[in-house]
Design an enzyme around this catalytic site. Structure first.
Site, PDB file in Angstrom:
ATOM      1  N   HIS A   1     -13.917  14.131 -24.505  1.00 35.17           N
ATOM      2  CA  HIS A   1     -14.154  14.813 -23.005  1.00 35.17           C
ATOM      3  C   HIS A   1     -15.800  15.348 -23.098  1.00 35.17           C
ATOM      4  O   HIS A   1     -16.766  15.642 -21.916  1.00 35.17           O
ATOM      5  CB  HIS A   1     -13.039  15.881 -22.629  1.00 35.17           C
ATOM      6  CG  HIS A   1     -12.177  14.960 -21.434  1.00 35.17           C
ATOM      7  ND1 HIS A   1     -12.120  14.859 -20.456  1.00 35.17           N
ATOM      8  CD2 HIS A   1     -11.874  13.260 -21.673  1.00 35.17           C
ATOM      9  CE1 HIS A   1     -10.695  13.625 -20.342  1.00 35.17           C
ATOM     10  NE2 HIS A   1     -11.268  12.955 -21.028  1.00 35.17           N
TER      11      HIS A   1
ATOM     12  N   LYS B   1       0.326  -1.324  -0.192  1.00 39.54           N
ATOM     13  CA  LYS B   1      -0.014   0.258   0.304  1.00 39.54           C
ATOM     14  C   LYS B   1       1.228   1.450   0.241  1.00 39.54           C
ATOM     15  O   LYS B   1      -0.096   2.469   0.740  1.00 39.54           O
ATOM     16  CB  LYS B   1      -0.800   0.184   0.782  1.00 39.54           C
ATOM     17  CG  LYS B   1      -1.845  -0.809   1.338  1.00 39.54           C
ATOM     18  CD  LYS B   1      -2.889  -1.173   2.720  1.00 39.54           C
ATOM     19  CE  LYS B   1      -3.868  -2.652   2.369  1.00 39.54           C
ATOM     20  NZ  LYS B   1      -4.565  -3.056   2.603  1.00 39.54           N
TER      21      LYS B   1
ATOM     22  N   ASP C   1      -9.329  -4.594  -1.916  1.00 35.45           N
ATOM     23  CA  ASP C   1      -8.366  -3.886  -1.304  1.00 35.45           C
ATOM     24  C   ASP C   1      -8.573  -2.546  -1.663  1.00 35.45           C
ATOM     25  O   ASP C   1      -7.413  -2.331  -3.205  1.00 35.45           O
ATOM     26  CB  ASP C   1      -7.423  -4.388  -0.619  1.00 35.45           C
ATOM     27  CG  ASP C   1      -7.461  -3.703   0.621  1.00 35.45           C
ATOM     28  OD1 ASP C   1      -7.628  -2.239   0.341  1.00 35.45           O
ATOM     29  OD2 ASP C   1      -6.637  -3.456   2.101  1.00 35.45           O
TER      30      ASP C   1
END
Lengths: 411, 411, 411, 411
Positions: free
Chosen positions: C406, C241, C316
């Site tokens: 976009h 992490k 996770d």
């Protein structure tokens, strides 16, 4: 010299044999062709003469060297003399390593005022603490060719082939060298490019050339066996002469640690500070400061000491890059200070490279490190010297002496 | 020399004045005290004699130097002579920079066989393509002290104080130097530690000492004005002599780019390859390989050329670390090849440091770069040399010539 | 809610049993104690009620969930409901992996407009090119405890002890788990701190907990056998992490590559650009731009696709950090484009963690990836999705369509 | 689902209008075309039905959502429902920031058992120490387009043009947005590629889209004014959703620090350890361990807390990558412990993005952070939560409680 070439073009054309200096300036003769025609001694003089005439400058000091042109040929081309770099001594430093046991002078070639004095001070403090304990934790020179595969499936097959033919690859690699031993091959894949990081034990040579030649032979065997194409004999995952995390993490060349334990009394009397103050500075500067800068060197000035010893002893100056990697750690330890340096990538040798040149050989001799069987001993002493340099500087910072030291030494 | 100290201890005690060599070996005299007592010339001889006797070795070559002990004193302590490193010439190389315009020899001090030859070949190819275009994009030497604040609020207040008192800080800093100009201060915070990265223009000196002394004066003013405590005059965000992303990204010293455009004909005839092949190797090796290794050098061997020139011209060898940072880029460009090197942190000077020593001054003269007003010119030439070195090596890899070149040159 | 605590303090004191909500607000009851007293269902309601009352806000949407409090207990404390994140589908995407063979929908939970559309477009292009070829090149979850040794000698001895007692350590580690297999232990030393990076095969679980528990058992055996002290069960060399070079280089979790080969016709018709243009953008942006920024992600937006799938399937979310690492590579290949993504650290599981929750389980089912025996299949599909996402975005950039896309999608 | 596409191909061809689900499966209808034809509600049902039928699975839980398809359209395409992630509460946590003053619940969406409990414990300790002091030290969203110049001279001219036309560029950029303010443009050059890192103040939006659109307008003006070609609107030096040193060093989004001072009594009673032990673990793990791994995160688990809050409050989950960057620092401070977290790149908003969805809006409301004028307050609270998470975990490691905690909470 704005105009070396220009001048050459403007002059009248002389036959090079009549005046080879003019021929050189005109570009009719090439600098690298001279030695074969005239011998290394005359070739060297001609190159100097041409450069001097073309630029209107002199190279007397460069010419005044103990290096004989003939001896230099394996290590340099277009030889014209030598660069002379001031050499100072620090120490003796007491080292208790696995290979180095005793007291050793540290020859440092540098032009940075205060450096030798600082290392010398550090040696005194380390000696007073019983010496530097040192050890070589790993010893492997690496070379990582890059192969192009047709696609992922081919890459996976190539990787498997390498695993399954390790003995044949080893044979090919070790067949090129009398001293090198293949320790292992680590594969890394990006897209369809396969990098294979070869690790060799290279005896007392720094080993980059040995590893390169051995890897080339292995690479040919792999190309032949797999059909993968060798894109580059060095794919930069080696990583040679570029700072790289892989070297900081996994090591390259000698991975060396040196440490010393100082009583609080010693810290106070010799460094004029406290263990807590050294730890505090080390954390803020060498850990947090370096990390915030995205650095790979978590130390104060490894590179200074490494460069000083490298220039003195014929190591490859470009590998100061790897020598700058690593950690200085300081811990308050009971009543005293535990202080250590960890150099994961100290790439050194005591044979080959520049080690056989006159001043370099003398400096290795001075350290008891010339020739075969000495490379790890040498690495431990260098680590000890780095320890002394870090301790002295960190002590000076912690005690607030740094500015005064610089002023006193005229920097 | 296992036993330098030991021997000293074992011998009978003589009065140091009667035999200062013995006194040195016994540790009764200190190496650094000699010059004051005996003069630099005799001091140097005594140090050598002591080291020789203690170790049973000789330093004749080290002693045989053009450097006069008295002259060395500002740049080194415990002087004993010189390290002599073989010097070769590459070039001339044509450079079209903002400051460097013309053809220049590149003096390279190295013991790595094939290096000078390779750079020399690169010079020829660059010349044939019209020369290296080069420029200095930024020029700032940095020093980043670390201050400890009481807490976050104090850190914020200190940072604000610095912003609001920039002129007073500048005055304090620039009062210490005749040449340095404070360009700006960048603040960085971690917890309650505040790093202030000072950037200076340092004229033709590399400028590290100038920056350090100026920063120290500024730091004192900041301590006084804010109550923040200076923990370390260098907080490692400078970042000096450690490889660091901050230097790769933001630059330090001279940020230099050199480029060359080659026709496909030239690529074929002189490098025996194609633009596409060079681009392919550059991508796999210098970009992908380096990235996968977590490297900060996206090039083949910047450090080789940088080290060679640094040792020849009196630059700080430890700053080869920063010189190794940067990018080699190759692009297929219409029919040809666009090739460039970008060195964000080339830390060089043409005055100060080791530049005034005999061989170093000669090499700077040879390049037309000795003394004031030459540092950026010098930086552009070095970048040109790095370009030549990269082009030659990348061409050799792309053409598959590398193994052959090494074998031919006896490496 | 400025004042949650404050309000509580100001109010009159009620007996918590009479009004547990008031008790919670006053701090007399603790949120985590409720479930045991009142059951998970009531406990959840009480927590919500207390938070609502203390802040004067409502959590109706949070309360409206398919997750039953009782089921959530192993995965979360102080449960109050669910966060609902919009879910869209991309695909189907054709994947030809070792484990994944066929066409698969990609469920993506995201609030970034245009992302699903872009990945979906990429799926179409990949399918038209015959699908994504994918493979898992390595599979190992790591945990690296840090041990403190007395000194260097003790560290060396500890390292040797570990090497010599690998089987005993393996037994201790594997005794804690039914599925985990210890693959190896890599030692790293800094000063007297020894990091041991344990690598485990963890079956179909992501495996972090399994690895942690197994490593803890091993660490106890090492402490007992060597006297080294465990300083931290995770010494951050795992690295979990946090973005880290060690993961980019050596891998963690699944190391996956996916690739596709597109004809120039397909590149033109579907991506409105050329292979050369894609290669050029990839080099400048994903390689050079990332490198100049000191990045560990050499890609356009791995993290977008990885996060989308992770949130959909119960992975996770903090490990999106590792999933962002890796390379997009593009090569002109004959007439077409070779395009690949390499994810060295995709940390995923199809059992355990959040995979068993209702929507997560459905999404895994949709992909044919729920439960045992599916983790590598899942990893290959995710890599395929990342490939589609990169191809679509890089194509849009190369064709200059990005701004228009976009605008059209209202971002 | 191996065969979604395959099945479609095998079946008999039905008219899509008659059975749009079959049409979808066959690929005759496109998922993204449905909403326009059938409306978002029916379109959503059709997509689900097609995916379910093609894969033989069900998406009941996914379908059971508080999100209305029509509302989701700006943030997602091919909407089929929601991913539901368990939500727990930690706190209240006392925060004394510049913007956040009071006590705040922390909503955390996670499936990692023990995480909420650990943060919750940390909140209690921080509260007992008087709360977390927090501040936003910088606030700037960046976007860095890459431009290709003709050569170095053109690059230098382009860079100068940008400096000289800053006001015109600002006008172009700010003309696209009601809230964004251009703070500055930092140029970076590699070869002939010029990266311009635009920094914007983006009000209470995270601001990535705002910055992108504004940068695009500016880039067009630069292209027009200089002739440099825009190669990529994002040249990866932004750096968005990739871990990068530039963000660790220079910051991106909100740069936030939170700190707390604990008495030794509190450290002992609540964390069952000592300040020295916490400092020691922090140094070995978060500084040395991370550095040795080449990490950009010098902390224990920033990403866990950041991800938990991001998923709860509608932030961009892919930006957990940047949120994982930064430092935990611990210092023995007189008799107690100074403890801080520094997050240089916390990219958050309280308007726009996913913040307006039902559960997300509720969680922002719960924190008193929904809507305009709240982004910095929100950032300070998140930093406070990260502080609580780090303190709890580091305390557990220092006290040796970690294994026990995991076992107790069933992980």
């Amino acid at each position: 010299m704005a105009g070396a070439k220009g001048k050459a073009r403007r002059g009248p054309k002389a036959h090079p044999a009549e005046d080879p200096v003019e021929g050189l300036i005109r570009g009719e003769l090439k600098m690298h062709e001279l030695d074969e025609t005239f011998g290394a001694e005359i070739g060297t003089q001609l190159r100097r003469a041409a450069a001097e005439r073309a630029t209107g400058t002199r190279m007397r000091a460069v010419a005044s060297t103990v290096i004989r042109p003939e001896e230099a040929r394996k290590n340099i081309e277009n030889f014209v003399g030598a660069s002379q770099i001031p050499l100072g001594l620090a120490g003796p430093l007491r080292v208790e390593g696995e290979y180095a046991k005793g007291s050793f002078y540290l020859p440092l070639a540098t032009t940075e005022g205060a450096l030798v004095a600082s290392v010398n001070r550090g040696c005194g403090v380390v000696n007073a603490a019983g010496g530097a304990r040192a050890g070589v934790l790993a010893d492997a020179m690496t070379r990582a060719p890059a192969f192009v595969c047709r696609d992922l499936a081919h890459l996976v097959a190539t990787r498997r082939w390498v695993q399954e033919h390790l003995e044949a690859i080893r044979k090919a690699a070790e067949g090129t060298t009398g001293h090198g031993k293949l320790l292992g091959i680590s594969p890394y894949a990006v897209g369809r490019t396969l990098f294979l990081r070869f690790a060799f034990q290279t005896g007392d040579a720094m080993g980059m050339n040995m590893a390169t030649i051995a890897t080339e032979a292995a690479a040919k065997a792999i190309e032949k066996g797999t059909g993968a194409r060798l894109a580059a004999l060095s794919g930069n995952m080696c990583t040679d002469k570029k700072a790289a995390s892989i070297n900081l993490t996994e090591g390259r060349g000698k991975s060396v640690i040196a440490e010393v334990s100082l009583s609080s009394k010693l810290v106070k009397e010799r460094l004029h500070t406290t263990a807590d103050a050294v730890v505090d500075v080390n954390t803020r500067k060498n850990l947090v400061g370096s990390a915030k800068a995205g650095a790979l060197g978590y130390n104060a000035h490894f590179a200074n000491v490494v460069a000083g010893v490298f220039l003195a002893t014929g190591q490859d100056a470009a590998q100061v890059v790897e020598g700058s990697l690593g950690f200085t750690t300081a811990e308050a330890d009971g009543d005293g200070l535990y202080f250590a340096v960890s150099l994961p990538a100290l790439e050194v040798g005591t044979v080959g490279g520049g080690t056989r040149f006159p001043t370099q050989q003398e400096c290795l001799n001075l350290m008891g490190c010339a020739g075969a069987g000495k490379a790890r001993k040498f690495a431990e002493i260098v680590a000890g010297g780095v320890l002394a340099g870090e301790l002295s500087l960190m002590g000076a910072i912690a005690s607030g002496d740094l500015g005064k030291a610089h002023a006193r030494l005229g920097r």
